[in-house]
Write a protein that holds these residues in place. Structure first.
Motif, PDB file in Angstrom:
ATOM      1  N   SER A 138      -9.971  -6.423 -14.161  1.00 10.60           N
ATOM      2  CA  SER A 138     -11.108  -7.404 -14.174  1.00 10.60           C
ATOM      3  C   SER A 138     -10.575  -9.002 -14.015  1.00 10.60           C
ATOM      4  O   SER A 138     -11.368  -9.701 -13.761  1.00 10.60           O
ATOM      5  N   TYR A 192      -1.217  -6.577  -2.778  1.00  7.33           N
ATOM      6  CA  TYR A 192      -2.086  -6.056  -1.713  1.00  7.33           C
ATOM      7  C   TYR A 192      -2.974  -7.043  -0.967  1.00  7.33           C
ATOM      8  O   TYR A 192      -3.112  -7.393   0.037  1.00  7.33           O
ATOM      9  N   SER A 248     -11.328  -2.013 -10.374  1.00  5.92           N
ATOM     10  CA  SER A 248     -11.799  -1.200 -11.327  1.00  5.92           C
ATOM     11  C   SER A 248     -10.692  -1.167 -12.691  1.00  5.92           C
ATOM     12  O   SER A 248     -11.155  -0.738 -13.554  1.00  5.92           O
ATOM     13  N   TYR A 249      -9.803  -1.139 -12.323  1.00  6.08           N
ATOM     14  CA  TYR A 249      -8.659  -1.211 -13.452  1.00  6.08           C
ATOM     15  C   TYR A 249      -8.058  -2.476 -14.190  1.00  6.08           C
ATOM     16  O   TYR A 249      -7.399  -2.450 -15.135  1.00  6.08           O
ATOM     17  N   ILE A 251     -11.749  -2.862  -4.407  1.00  8.16           N
ATOM     18  CA  ILE A 251     -12.587  -2.260  -5.418  1.00  8.16           C
ATOM     19  C   ILE A 251     -11.787  -1.426  -6.583  1.00  8.16           C
ATOM     20  O   ILE A 251     -11.854  -1.429  -7.699  1.00  8.16           O
ATOM     21  N   SER A 252     -11.093  -0.524  -5.874  1.00  8.61           N
ATOM     22  CA  SER A 252     -10.196   0.252  -6.946  1.00  8.61           C
ATOM     23  C   SER A 252      -9.228  -0.496  -7.891  1.00  8.61           C
ATOM     24  O   SER A 252      -9.143  -0.128  -9.088  1.00  8.61           O
ATOM     25  N   ILE A 253      -8.465  -1.283  -7.259  1.00 10.91           N
ATOM     26  CA  ILE A 253      -7.912  -2.343  -7.942  1.00 10.91           C
ATOM     27  C   ILE A 253      -8.513  -3.131  -9.063  1.00 10.91           C
ATOM     28  O   ILE A 253      -8.268  -2.949 -10.049  1.00 10.91           O
ATOM     29  N   ASP A 265       0.636  -1.106   0.160  1.00  8.33           N
ATOM     30  CA  ASP A 265       0.048   0.196   0.008  1.00  8.33           C
ATOM     31  C   ASP A 265       0.885   1.112   0.093  1.00  8.33           C
ATOM     32  O   ASP A 265       2.012   1.134   0.084  1.00  8.33           O
ATOM     33  N   GLU A 266       0.243   2.394  -0.283  1.00  9.59           N
ATOM     34  CA  GLU A 266       1.021   3.435  -0.335  1.00  9.59           C
ATOM     35  C   GLU A 266       1.650   4.009   0.980  1.00  9.59           C
ATOM     36  O   GLU A 266       3.039   4.532   0.902  1.00  9.59           O
ATOM     37  N   PRO A 295     -12.108  -1.053   0.100  1.00  9.95           N
ATOM     38  CA  PRO A 295     -12.009   0.220  -0.899  1.00  9.95           C
ATOM     39  C   PRO A 295     -10.719   0.060  -1.804  1.00  9.95           C
ATOM     40  O   PRO A 295     -10.894   0.253  -3.245  1.00  9.95           O
ATOM     41  N   VAL A 296      -9.615  -0.464  -1.415  1.00 11.24           N
ATOM     42  CA  VAL A 296      -8.469  -0.709  -2.135  1.00 11.24           C
ATOM     43  C   VAL A 296      -8.820  -1.991  -3.180  1.00 11.24           C
ATOM     44  O   VAL A 296      -8.455  -1.630  -4.486  1.00 11.24           O
TER      45      VAL A 296
END
Length: 220
Positions: free
Chosen positions: A170, A180, A167-168, A163-165, A74-75, A160-161
């Motif tokens: 599938s 992660y 989204s880019y 879902i974010s990943i 993670d960041e 949240p992470v």
């Protein structure tokens, strides 16, 4: 312990994994002793936690090493590694898994030892096998809920992470094998394995010690 022992030592360049393990033992022993007092089952619980925590630490180290997890999933971890390059982030990850497993491990071990103690006190004539069986039955119910809790807590925090990943990308296999998400999976598996192991270890140890002491007392 975390604020004045673990964090300062890691920031000063000491081995993050080793510091986390030592800190975990300090937390485990102090919390169990303070919560339960100087009783026989307190010391049984401490001994069981010490043994199982060692197993969790070995599993964490092997998982991080074999899977090649860098601890930079993670960041926050990434920026920490840039700001503090002397910190071994994979060691921080492995140590964090040990610390995270400790809370629920304390819970199940002290509960199992207390269950054995209460069953033995209520019916000292119970044979060791029957005492172990009845206490394990209680532990099995407890384990099912705790493992479920661990999995839901981790996935809830990571949602949240994830879902974010997603989204880019599938592709499910790519998503699962990303660092992660694979880190969260490893955390869940190791913590759950430690919990499952905790039931028979703590139940057997408490049964053996209490029944052995009872037979010695009867002989005397």
């Amino acid at each position: 312990v975390v604020a004045w022992f673990i964090v300062p030592l890691i920031l000063s360049g000491h081995d993050a994994f080793l510091v986390s393990i030592i800190g975990s033992y300090i937390i485990a022993f102090a919390s169990i002793f303070i919560a339960n007092g100087a009783k026989k089952r307190t010391f049984i619980s401490i001994g069981c936690v010490a043994l199982i925590l060692l197993f969790v630490a070995i599993m964490s180290y092997l998982a991080v090493s074999i899977l090649g997890l860098s601890g930079l999933g993670d960041e926050t971890a990434f920026f920490l590694s840039v700001d503090q390059p002397k910190i071994d982030m994979s060691g921080v990850l492995a140590g964090g898994i040990v610390i995270a497993s400790l809370g629920v491990l304390d819970d199940i071990v002290t509960a199992q030892v207390a269950t054995v103690d209460e069953l033995h006190g209520a019916n000292p004539s119970l044979k060791s096998k029957e005492l172990f069986k009845r206490a394990s039955s209680v532990g099995g119910e407890h384990i099912a809920s705790l493992v479920n809790t661990i999995a839901l807590v981790y996935i809830g925090a990571a949602l949240p992470v994830v879902i974010s990943i997603a989204s880019y990308n599938s592709d499910l296999l790519v998503l699962i094998n990303g660092e992660y998400l694979s880190t969260e999976i490893v955390r869940t598996i190791i913590a759950s394995t430690g919990l499952v192991l905790a039931v028979p270890v703590s139940t057997f140890t408490a049964t053996y010690i209490l029944k052995r002491e009872g037979s010695v007392t009867s002989s005397a």
